[in-house]
Design a protein around this motif. Structure first.
Motif, PDB file in Angstrom:
ATOM      1  N   LEU A  66    -137.358  -5.088 -12.090  1.00  0.00           N
ATOM      2  CA  LEU A  66    -136.443  -4.396 -11.187  1.00  0.00           C
ATOM      3  C   LEU A  66    -135.439  -5.351 -10.544  1.00  0.00           C
ATOM      4  O   LEU A  66    -134.316  -4.956 -10.203  1.00  0.00           O
ATOM      5  CB  LEU A  66    -137.224  -3.662 -10.098  1.00  0.00           C
ATOM      6  CG  LEU A  66    -138.028  -2.446 -10.568  1.00  0.00           C
ATOM      7  CD1 LEU A  66    -138.849  -1.875  -9.416  1.00  0.00           C
ATOM      8  CD2 LEU A  66    -137.102  -1.381 -11.140  1.00  0.00           C
ATOM      9  N   ASP A  79    -127.029   4.172 -15.154  1.00  0.00           N
ATOM     10  CA  ASP A  79    -126.968   2.710 -15.076  1.00  0.00           C
ATOM     11  C   ASP A  79    -126.190   2.085 -16.229  1.00  0.00           C
ATOM     12  O   ASP A  79    -125.942   0.875 -16.226  1.00  0.00           O
ATOM     13  CB  ASP A  79    -128.388   2.123 -15.057  1.00  0.00           C
ATOM     14  CG  ASP A  79    -129.183   2.549 -13.834  1.00  0.00           C
ATOM     15  OD1 ASP A  79    -128.579   2.652 -12.752  1.00  0.00           O
ATOM     16  OD2 ASP A  79    -130.394   2.777 -13.962  1.00  0.00           O
ATOM     17  N   GLU A 116    -139.292   5.124 -10.508  1.00  0.00           N
ATOM     18  CA  GLU A 116    -139.305   3.987  -9.579  1.00  0.00           C
ATOM     19  C   GLU A 116    -139.750   4.393  -8.180  1.00  0.00           C
ATOM     20  O   GLU A 116    -140.538   3.703  -7.536  1.00  0.00           O
ATOM     21  CB  GLU A 116    -137.918   3.347  -9.543  1.00  0.00           C
ATOM     22  CG  GLU A 116    -137.835   2.118  -8.665  1.00  0.00           C
ATOM     23  CD  GLU A 116    -136.447   1.495  -8.655  1.00  0.00           C
ATOM     24  OE1 GLU A 116    -136.200   0.626  -7.791  1.00  0.00           O
ATOM     25  OE2 GLU A 116    -135.617   1.893  -9.500  1.00  0.00           O
ATOM     26  N   ARG A 122    -130.975  -3.216 -14.207  1.00  0.00           N
ATOM     27  CA  ARG A 122    -131.102  -1.918 -13.559  1.00  0.00           C
ATOM     28  C   ARG A 122    -130.800  -0.784 -14.531  1.00  0.00           C
ATOM     29  O   ARG A 122    -130.552   0.340 -14.121  1.00  0.00           O
ATOM     30  CB  ARG A 122    -130.133  -1.822 -12.381  1.00  0.00           C
ATOM     31  CG  ARG A 122    -130.383  -2.849 -11.296  1.00  0.00           C
ATOM     32  CD  ARG A 122    -131.749  -2.714 -10.683  1.00  0.00           C
ATOM     33  NE  ARG A 122    -131.996  -1.381 -10.172  1.00  0.00           N
ATOM     34  CZ  ARG A 122    -133.141  -1.001  -9.609  1.00  0.00           C
ATOM     35  NH1 ARG A 122    -134.155  -1.855  -9.530  1.00  0.00           N
ATOM     36  NH2 ARG A 122    -133.289   0.228  -9.163  1.00  0.00           N
TER      37      ARG A 122
END
Length: 460
Positions: free
Chosen positions: A395, A405, A357, A399
């Motif tokens: 996004l 996560d 990311e 998550r």
């Protein structure tokens, strides 16, 4: 000249001691070009020990020292003065004698004039000095005229100047790309004979010059001159080998020209160093992976992996920090993504995970540069827009892109009677895969149940 007030203040310290001090080097060159000076280098007839004493004794209110001195190169007459939050490299007027190692003078003679000091410098544009605080300008080698003509010319015989420091030919190339200047024919003609000495330059010094080229407004100006003079073959042979590697298809240029165009585009976009390095190195592997297909079209399967490997070798050789090297190689490995509208959300999530990311903006920048280099055509305003919108949507929702996560931890699985160790790691990874496919599964209850089923399967 528009001299910074702190520079005038520091010059007064020398004047009060009966010493001369001049502004020299890049600061003079930049001011003569009506640019803001970045480095304030000074030359003086004061000896290094005297300079140290000047600032040791200089204090402000309450007796607090206004500055301090570090003897960074005192053997060669250079100290670094820290004064009012600024850093000044101060060098005693000197004449250099002999360069047996092709880097530093064998002996240094102090007590010479400013003209003699300027005579040891590399290029005329760097060999003018401004007497502080109010002038005049000393320009014994017509550097002002060369700056006005945008010409890089050596101080005296370029063969002799290059014999003194093997990095100077590369500096000439760097200045061409940084300043947009032309290199004098005599300077270019002297470079081939200097290549054996350039080969002895320390990797760290070469890396610093390459970084300055990469970060210049037009890196290709330097690289093309390096190719012309033999420097590219010496310093970056894998890049030089890309000349003549045709690509066909949508590509109008060979791999070298394509890479230079990509790097220039990244520079115009003000991309960070890692993106520019990735742009210049991203297709290094095409030479060795190129094969002629059945339809007479060149293919380069998995060239990104080979390019990453070669880029890593280059950066290891030049002592790049591991973080920079890892980032550049990662961008190169991932630059061949091909988004299609039929990608599922799970496919988009896997793309985000694979790319990282935090690296997505740089990967997009590299892909834009790569696209520009294909035909020297600006990418359309909506280039990559469908993908970036999908990524933003994903996004904004789930998550669940990494183990941290997940709605469960190893402790939760242990409570559900999953034994710690490798077995638990396998189950956690399978849970992540399930959540990537269907984010609605990312609840503690559902994941505990899935984990129990997986555990039972492995127990059988």
């Amino acid at each position: 000249m528009n001299i910074h007030p702190v520079v005038k203040e520091i010059s007064a310290i020398f004047s009060n001691q009966g010493k001369q001090v001049y502004l020299v080097g890049g600061a003079v060159r930049d001011l003569l070009r009506s640019r803001k000076a970045k480095d304030w280098d000074l030359a003086t007839d004061a000896l290094p020990d005297e300079v140290i004493a000047f600032f040791k004794e200089k204090s402000g209110p309450g007796g607090k020292p206004l500055g301090f001195v570090i003897p960074t190169g005192i053997k060669h007459g250079t100290v670094t003065v820290h004064f009012r939050g600024n850093e000044f490299e101060v060098t005693t007027f000197r004449a250099d004698k002999g360069y047996s190692d092709g880097r530093r003078p064998d002996t240094v003679e102090f007590g010479v004039s400013i003209d003699e000091d300027l005579a040891r410098r590399d290029f005329t544009m760097n060999a003018a000095a401004y007497k502080l605080p109010e002038g005049p300008l000393t320009d014994p080698f017509n550097g002002c005229a060369d700056i006005k003509a945008k010409l890089i010319r050596s101080v005296g015989n370029p063969v002799e100047r290059f014999a003194e420091d093997g990095l100077r030919p590369v500096r000439a190339m760097r200045f061409a790309s940084q300043l947009g200047f032309q290199v004098d024919d005599a300077v270019l003609a002297a470079i081939p004979a200097a290549l054996p000495l350039t080969a002895k330059v320390a990797p760290e010094r070469m890396r610093d010059e390459l970084d300055k080229i990469i970060m210049s407004p037009e890196p290709s100006a330097a690289f093309l001159l390096m190719e012309k003079t033999g420097l590219l073959e010496l310093i970056l042979p894998d890049l030089a080998a890309c000349r003549g590697v045709d690509q066909k298809g949508f590509h109008r240029f060979d791999v070298l020209e394509h890479s230079l165009l990509a790097c220039d585009f990244a520079a115009r976009e003000n991309a960070p160093r890692e993106v520019r390095l990735a742009a210049i190195f991203h297709d290094l592997g095409k030479k060795t992976t190129r094969k002629l297909g059945d339809k007479g079209v060149w293919t380069f399967h998995q060239h990104e992996e080979e390019s990453s490997r070669l880029a890593k070798e280059i950066m290891l050789n030049f002592r790049y920090p591991n973080a920079v090297m890892d980032k550049v190689c990662h961008l190169i490995e991932e630059h061949m993504f091909h988004y299609e509208d039929n990608w599922t959300d799970a496919a988009v999530r896997r793309f985000i995970i694979r790319a990282g990311e935090e690296d997505l903006p740089d990967l997009y920048a590299l892909r834009r540069a790569d696209a520009y280099g294909t035909a020297k055509t600006e990418p359309a305003p909506d280039f990559l827009l469908p993908l970036t919108r999908r990524v933003e949507k994903v996004l904004a929702g789930s998550r669940a892109l990494s183990l941290k996560d997940l709605a469960v931890t190893g402790y939760d699985l242990k409570e559900a009677h999953v034994k710690p160790g490798k077995h638990m790691g396998i189950i956690l990874n399978e849970l992540l895969e399930a959540v990537i496919d269907d984010p609605s599964l990312n609840t503690r209850e559902k994941l505990i149940q899935i984990a129990a089923n997986i555990n039972e399967r492995y127990s059988v």
